[in-house]
Each structure stands twice: as structure tokens, then as C-alpha cells.
Motif scaffolding. Structure first.
Motif, mmCIF file in Angstrom:
data_model
loop_
_atom_site.group_PDB
_atom_site.id
_atom_site.type_symbol
_atom_site.label_atom_id
_atom_site.label_comp_id
_atom_site.label_asym_id
_atom_site.label_seq_id
_atom_site.Cartn_x
_atom_site.Cartn_y
_atom_site.Cartn_z
ATOM 1 N N GLN A 134 0.788 -1.138 -0.079
ATOM 2 C CA GLN A 134 0.175 -0.046 0.451
ATOM 3 C C GLN A 134 0.818 1.233 -0.274
ATOM 4 O O GLN A 134 1.703 1.578 0.768
ATOM 5 N N ILE A 135 0.946 2.196 -1.076
ATOM 6 C CA ILE A 135 1.455 3.382 -1.343
ATOM 7 C C ILE A 135 1.137 4.513 -0.761
ATOM 8 O O ILE A 135 0.224 4.672 -1.737
ATOM 9 N N GLU A 136 1.424 5.214 -0.341
ATOM 10 C CA GLU A 136 0.950 6.705 -0.002
ATOM 11 C C GLU A 136 1.881 7.840 -1.210
ATOM 12 O O GLU A 136 3.310 7.782 -0.150
ATOM 13 N N ILE A 137 1.319 8.493 -1.014
ATOM 14 C CA ILE A 137 2.145 9.409 -2.529
ATOM 15 C C ILE A 137 2.249 10.963 -1.816
ATOM 16 O O ILE A 137 0.866 11.412 -1.749
ATOM 17 N N LYS A 138 2.653 11.503 -1.168
ATOM 18 C CA LYS A 138 2.874 12.638 -0.426
ATOM 19 C C LYS A 138 3.893 13.673 -1.494
ATOM 20 O O LYS A 138 4.988 13.228 -1.647
ATOM 21 N N GLU A 139 3.352 14.949 -1.947
ATOM 22 C CA GLU A 139 4.204 16.152 -2.405
ATOM 23 C C GLU A 139 3.765 17.144 -1.606
ATOM 24 O O GLU A 139 2.853 17.386 -2.035
ATOM 25 N N TYR A 140 5.520 17.307 -0.948
ATOM 26 C CA TYR A 140 5.156 18.913 -0.170
ATOM 27 C C TYR A 140 6.494 19.208 -0.596
ATOM 28 O O TYR A 140 7.518 18.432 -0.531
ATOM 29 N N PHE A 141 6.370 20.921 -0.643
ATOM 30 C CA PHE A 141 8.107 21.729 -0.712
ATOM 31 C C PHE A 141 8.378 21.815 0.858
ATOM 32 O O PHE A 141 9.618 21.698 0.972
ATOM 33 N N HIS B 162 5.999 15.816 11.834
ATOM 34 C CA HIS B 162 5.219 16.429 10.859
ATOM 35 C C HIS B 162 4.215 16.102 10.485
ATOM 36 O O HIS B 162 3.718 14.540 10.517
ATOM 37 N N LEU B 163 3.138 16.149 10.097
ATOM 38 C CA LEU B 163 1.412 15.563 10.004
ATOM 39 C C LEU B 163 1.416 15.036 9.053
ATOM 40 O O LEU B 163 0.489 14.331 8.609
ATOM 41 N N ASN B 164 1.960 15.529 8.202
ATOM 42 C CA ASN B 164 2.455 14.241 6.873
ATOM 43 C C ASN B 164 1.786 12.374 7.435
ATOM 44 O O ASN B 164 1.408 11.892 6.873
ATOM 45 N N ASN C 284 -0.502 11.519 10.428
ATOM 46 C CA ASN C 284 -1.504 11.612 9.249
ATOM 47 C C ASN C 284 -2.069 10.446 8.830
ATOM 48 O O ASN C 284 -3.021 9.458 8.833
ATOM 49 N N THR C 285 -1.086 9.610 7.940
ATOM 50 C CA THR C 285 -0.397 8.706 7.152
ATOM 51 C C THR C 285 -0.771 7.614 8.154
ATOM 52 O O THR C 285 -1.453 6.665 8.046
ATOM 53 N N LEU C 286 0.311 7.546 10.067
ATOM 54 C CA LEU C 286 0.556 6.469 10.637
ATOM 55 C C LEU C 286 -1.152 6.144 10.879
ATOM 56 O O LEU C 286 -1.749 5.239 11.323
ATOM 57 N N ASN C 287 -2.170 7.342 11.307
ATOM 58 C CA ASN C 287 -2.904 7.438 12.094
ATOM 59 C C ASN C 287 -4.156 6.404 10.959
ATOM 60 O O ASN C 287 -5.598 5.525 11.540
ATOM 61 N N ASN C 288 -3.770 6.989 9.799
ATOM 62 C CA ASN C 288 -4.789 6.115 8.556
ATOM 63 C C ASN C 288 -4.302 4.536 8.677
ATOM 64 O O ASN C 288 -5.399 4.020 8.733
ATOM 65 N N LEU D 293 0.097 16.868 17.246
ATOM 66 C CA LEU D 293 0.726 16.253 18.714
ATOM 67 C C LEU D 293 -1.252 15.343 18.879
ATOM 68 O O LEU D 293 -0.336 14.076 19.607
ATOM 69 N N THR D 294 -1.744 15.317 18.588
ATOM 70 C CA THR D 294 -2.669 14.409 18.309
ATOM 71 C C THR D 294 -3.309 14.038 17.741
ATOM 72 O O THR D 294 -3.546 12.639 18.906
ATOM 73 N N LEU D 295 -2.641 14.039 16.889
ATOM 74 C CA LEU D 295 -2.250 12.344 16.309
ATOM 75 C C LEU D 295 -1.483 11.055 16.115
ATOM 76 O O LEU D 295 -1.563 10.513 16.490
ATOM 77 N N MET D 296 -0.455 11.953 17.356
ATOM 78 C CA MET D 296 0.822 11.246 17.737
ATOM 79 C C MET D 296 0.173 10.901 19.097
ATOM 80 O O MET D 296 0.319 9.383 19.310
ATOM 81 N N GLU D 297 -0.156 11.859 19.388
ATOM 82 C CA GLU D 297 -0.900 11.058 21.101
ATOM 83 C C GLU D 297 -2.227 9.196 20.479
ATOM 84 O O GLU D 297 -2.352 8.199 21.466
ATOM 85 N N LYS D 298 -3.119 9.522 20.144
ATOM 86 C CA LYS D 298 -3.959 8.735 19.028
ATOM 87 C C LYS D 298 -3.179 7.799 19.336
ATOM 88 O O LYS D 298 -3.433 7.092 19.195
#
Length: 176
Positions: free
Chosen positions: A57-64, A71-73, A76-80, A154-159
Motif C-alpha cells: 500500500q503506497i501513499e504518495i505525498k508531495e510537499y515542499f 510532520h503532519l504528513n 496522518n498516514t500512520l493514523n490512517n 500532537l493530537t495524532l501522535m497521542e492517538k
């Protein structure tokens, strides 16, 4: 012509183009029984009902901006992937493909070479450091009488790192 237009959207557009390029690449790499899915469990998924050796399963992220440990990116992926509706058991690999630069001291520098317990401890340290920074900001804001809002990362990390999820998160990060 190098100025960015106000209505330009290179990040999402670039990610969509990259997503389709990865899907096409995976089609050329297919083995008998493989299926390539776009936007089913994530951006691109490779699945074989008969031979589970290559399921990805591949998540593609393009950020500058750079990929930091908090990082939220990433979170958020771990949370998903921790979501009860996502069947991480059917995948051998969970891949985050990103355009982000990784800092010299980031936990991600040796991620692919690290054991699961080392990855887990690095994530726990990232959580602890983030909680400490937030606590410090809260204390500093008390003198200004303004409420400090907890960052979404931080909220995602705690979850994600909730002690009740330890077995599942270790299973997931073992595949990342």
C-alpha cells in the motif's frame, strides 16, 4: 514566468501525476495474479489474493517543506493505517513515498534499517518532545492570558501512540 500564480495548485496536481506514474510503473512490474488499485485503500495498492508476498500500500505525498519527525504528513498516514477499517494485515509493506527532504537528525534517516522496537522508541521520543514543547508554550502563554491550541500533529501522535494501540502500531511500523 517563474512566479507562482495565485490560483496555481502544484502540490495536489504533482501528487496526482506522481500517483498515476507509480501506478503505471507497478503495472509493468506485475506478476501473475497481481492487481493494481488506485484510491482503494490509499493512493496506490498492489494486491494478489493468491500470493501475498508483494502486497503493498503506497501513499504518495508531495510537499515542499522538509519532512520533520513531527510532520503532519507522516502522523496522518500512520493514523490512517491504524484505523480499524484499514486492513493492514493484507499488506507486506506500507510505503510512504514523499518529495520531502529529510533533515540530518531525523528519525527517518535510518528508518528502513531500524528494527521495530527502535522505530517505536523513536516515535515515542518524538511524542514526548512534542508534548514538552506544547507544555512549554502553554506555560509561556499563561502570562499572556491566551489559550494555546494543541497542534493537530500532537493530537495524532497521542492517538497513534496510545498505550492501548502498542501491538497494532508496532505491527504497522514494522511494515513502513
Amino acid at each position: 514566468m517563474s512566479d507562482k500564480l495565485s490560483f496555481s495548485s502544484p502540490e495536489p496536481t504533482g501528487a496526482i501525476i506522481t500517483q498515476f506514474l507509480i501506478a503505471v510503473q507497478k503495472c509493468f512490474e506485475m506478476k501473475e495474479g497481481d492487481c493494481v488499485f488506485i484510491e482503494t485503500d490509499g493512493d496506490v495498492s498492489i494486491y494478489n489474493d493468491f500470493n501475498n508476498n508483494n502486497n503493498q500500500q503506497i501513499e504518495i505525498k508531495e510537499y515542499f517543506e522538509p519532512l520533520t519527525d513531527s510532520h503532519l504528513n507522516f502522523w496522518n498516514t500512520l493514523n490512517n493505517w491504524m484505523n480499524p477499517n484499514f486492513d493492514s494485515q493484507k499488506y507486506n509493506e506500507l510505503i510512504i513515498l514523499t518529495t520531502q527532504e529529510i533533515g540530518a537528525n531525523s528519525i527517518f534517516n535510518n528508518w528502513n534499517k531500524s528494527e521495530t522496537d527502535s522505530k517505536y522508541l523513536a516515535l515515542k521520543k518524538t511524542l514526548s518532545d512534542s508534548q514538552q514543547r506544547f507544555s512549554t508554550r502553554q506555560k509561556n502563554k499563561k502570562t499572556n492570558k491566551k489559550k494555546t491550541i494543541k497542534p493537530l500533529s500532537l493530537t495524532l501522535m497521542e492517538k497513534v501512540l496510545d498505550p492501548n494501540n502498542e501491538v497494532k502500531i508496532k505491527e504497522v511500523i514494522n511494515k513502513v
